[in-house]
Design a protein around this motif. Structure first.
Motif, PDB file in Angstrom:
ATOM      1  N   UNK A 135       0.841  -1.197   0.000  1.00 47.10           N
ATOM      2  CA  UNK A 135       0.000   0.000   0.000  1.00 47.10           C
ATOM      3  C   UNK A 135       0.876   1.247   0.000  1.00 47.10           C
ATOM      4  N   UNK A 136       0.690   2.095  -1.022  1.00 42.25           N
ATOM      5  CA  UNK A 136       1.498   3.305  -1.134  1.00 42.25           C
ATOM      6  C   UNK A 136       0.974   4.423  -0.244  1.00 42.25           C
ATOM      7  N   UNK A 137      -0.299   4.385   0.058  1.00 44.40           N
ATOM      8  CA  UNK A 137      -0.908   5.464   0.837  1.00 44.40           C
ATOM      9  C   UNK A 137      -1.734   4.867   1.973  1.00 44.40           C
ATOM     10  N   UNK A 138      -2.074   5.709   2.959  1.00 48.17           N
ATOM     11  CA  UNK A 138      -2.820   5.228   4.116  1.00 48.17           C
ATOM     12  C   UNK A 138      -4.308   5.067   3.826  1.00 48.17           C
ATOM     13  N   UNK A 139      -4.805   5.752   2.813  1.00 47.04           N
ATOM     14  CA  UNK A 139      -6.224   5.648   2.478  1.00 47.04           C
ATOM     15  C   UNK A 139      -6.512   4.276   1.854  1.00 47.04           C
ATOM     16  N   UNK A 140      -7.386   3.482   2.458  1.00 48.06           N
ATOM     17  CA  UNK A 140      -7.626   2.129   1.938  1.00 48.06           C
ATOM     18  C   UNK A 140      -8.495   2.138   0.687  1.00 48.06           C
ATOM     19  N   UNK A 141      -8.222   1.212  -0.193  1.00 46.43           N
ATOM     20  CA  UNK A 141      -9.053   0.983  -1.373  1.00 46.43           C
ATOM     21  C   UNK A 141      -9.502  -0.466  -1.301  1.00 46.43           C
ATOM     22  N   UNK A 142     -10.752  -0.701  -1.046  1.00 47.12           N
ATOM     23  CA  UNK A 142     -11.266  -2.048  -0.865  1.00 47.12           C
ATOM     24  C   UNK A 142     -11.830  -2.569  -2.179  1.00 47.12           C
ATOM     25  N   UNK A 193       7.906  -8.304   8.308  1.00 47.18           N
ATOM     26  CA  UNK A 193       7.321  -7.258   9.143  1.00 47.18           C
ATOM     27  C   UNK A 193       6.191  -6.549   8.396  1.00 47.18           C
ATOM     28  N   UNK A 194       6.367  -6.351   7.094  1.00 45.34           N
ATOM     29  CA  UNK A 194       5.333  -5.684   6.295  1.00 45.34           C
ATOM     30  C   UNK A 194       4.068  -6.520   6.182  1.00 45.34           C
TER      31      UNK A 194
END
Length: 312
Positions: free
Chosen positions: A50-57, A199-200
């Motif tokens: 995930x490049x950004x914190x905003x989730x895309x479901x 860890x990721x």
């Protein structure tokens, strides 16, 4: 040193046979026990990033089964048992069970040992949640959720199936490579990449000592592919060893070379990531020297990597 670096040739027939160190049976078995049935196919690896914190479901079809991913869990258990057999403490206080003291007793003298201890720690949690009556495992939203009650505190981990596969893979790599003459700096670089990827894949973790440790990687390293080169052209310029890398091969991402170089009578395995513009300071050469005795041969396991047939 000038010219082409080559692998040391077998000793002449008149010379004495090189010393061979007998490998303990537990070391010979450990990697195979951890791997189980291991595919030799070189297929792409898919992991979420995930490049950004905003989730895309995304939307998915209903699963045909809600059963736990037993193959990955079984692989992690095999890896733990093999690792415990190979490096677990042998004193009476730590024998038996999967106690916290057992993890605490592991050696941490080097970066590699510290990384392996944390792999043991994560796998120990999985084993404890399965072996203990208070343990619970759930498969939810693509995550395997482990938890159990341990002395009034909750031991828990949420991890992806890919994370379990990476845990098993890291252990198998370590158990294999400890029988091979790679420099410790090389092994640490490889395990550091495995550990960062593991860890990721862990969404939450808590045990008797709370979170898993974080390690700073000493250099970028491609764990997916290594290209073995035993005939690089090298020369000494000032206080550095220069490896002449052809223009077509200078992208270290596309061409992650391991250069096999004889210097001062010893074999060195130098990853391209350790170089800067093809140069390695002579002061750092010792980090990449293999533990092979001077003039000794590489294990027969390496022979298939270096074909000697003439190109048509």
């Amino acid at each position: 040193m000038t010219g082409t670096a080559t692998i040391a040739q077998p000793a002449a027939a008149a010379e004495a046979t090189p010393r061979r160190t007998k490998v303990p049976l537990v070391d010979r078995l450990a990697a195979d026990l951890a791997a189980g049935s291991m595919s030799t196919l070189a297929l792409p690896q898919h992991r979420q990033l995930e490049m950004y914190s905003r989730p895309m479901l995304l939307s998915f079809a209903e699963a045909e089964t809600t059963e736990l991913p037993l193959v990955e869990i079984a692989g992690a258990l095999r890896a733990f048992n093999a690792l415990d057999s190979a490096i677990g403490p042998r004193d009476a206080e730590c024998e038996g069970g999967v106690s916290w003291q057992r993890y605490r007793a592991l050696p941490r003298r080097s970066g590699t040992e510290k990384l392996v201890a944390e792999l043991f720690r994560a796998l120990r949690l999985i084993w404890a949640c399965i072996a203990d009556r208070s343990g619970h495992i759930e498969w939810k939203n693509g995550l395997i959720c482990f938890d159990r009650l341990a002395e009034a505190s909750t031991v828990t981990m949420k991890i992806t199936p890919a994370g379990l596969a990476l845990l098993q893979s890291a252990v198998v790599y370590f158990l294999q490579v400890r029988r091979l003459p790679y420099p410790d700096a090389y092994v640490e670089a490889m395990l550091s990449e495995y550990y960062a990827d593991i860890i990721a894949e862990i969404r939450s973790f808590s045990d008797e000592n709370k979170s898993l440790y974080q390690f700073r990687r000493k250099l970028p390293f491609n764990r997916y592919l290594r290209l073995d080169c035993d005939n690089p052209k090298t020369r000494i310029i000032g206080e550095a060893l220069l490896i002449d890398i052809g223009e077509a091969y200078r992208d270290p991402v596309r061409f992650p070379f391991d250069f096999y170089i004889i210097h001062d009578g010893g074999l060195h395995i130098i990853p391209v990531e350790a170089l800067s513009d093809g140069r390695l300071p002579l002061a750092q050469l010792a980090d990449w020297r293999t533990p092979l005795p001077e003039g000794d041969d590489l294990p027969v396991w390496f022979r298939s990597r270096f074909s000697r047939g003439r190109r048509s």
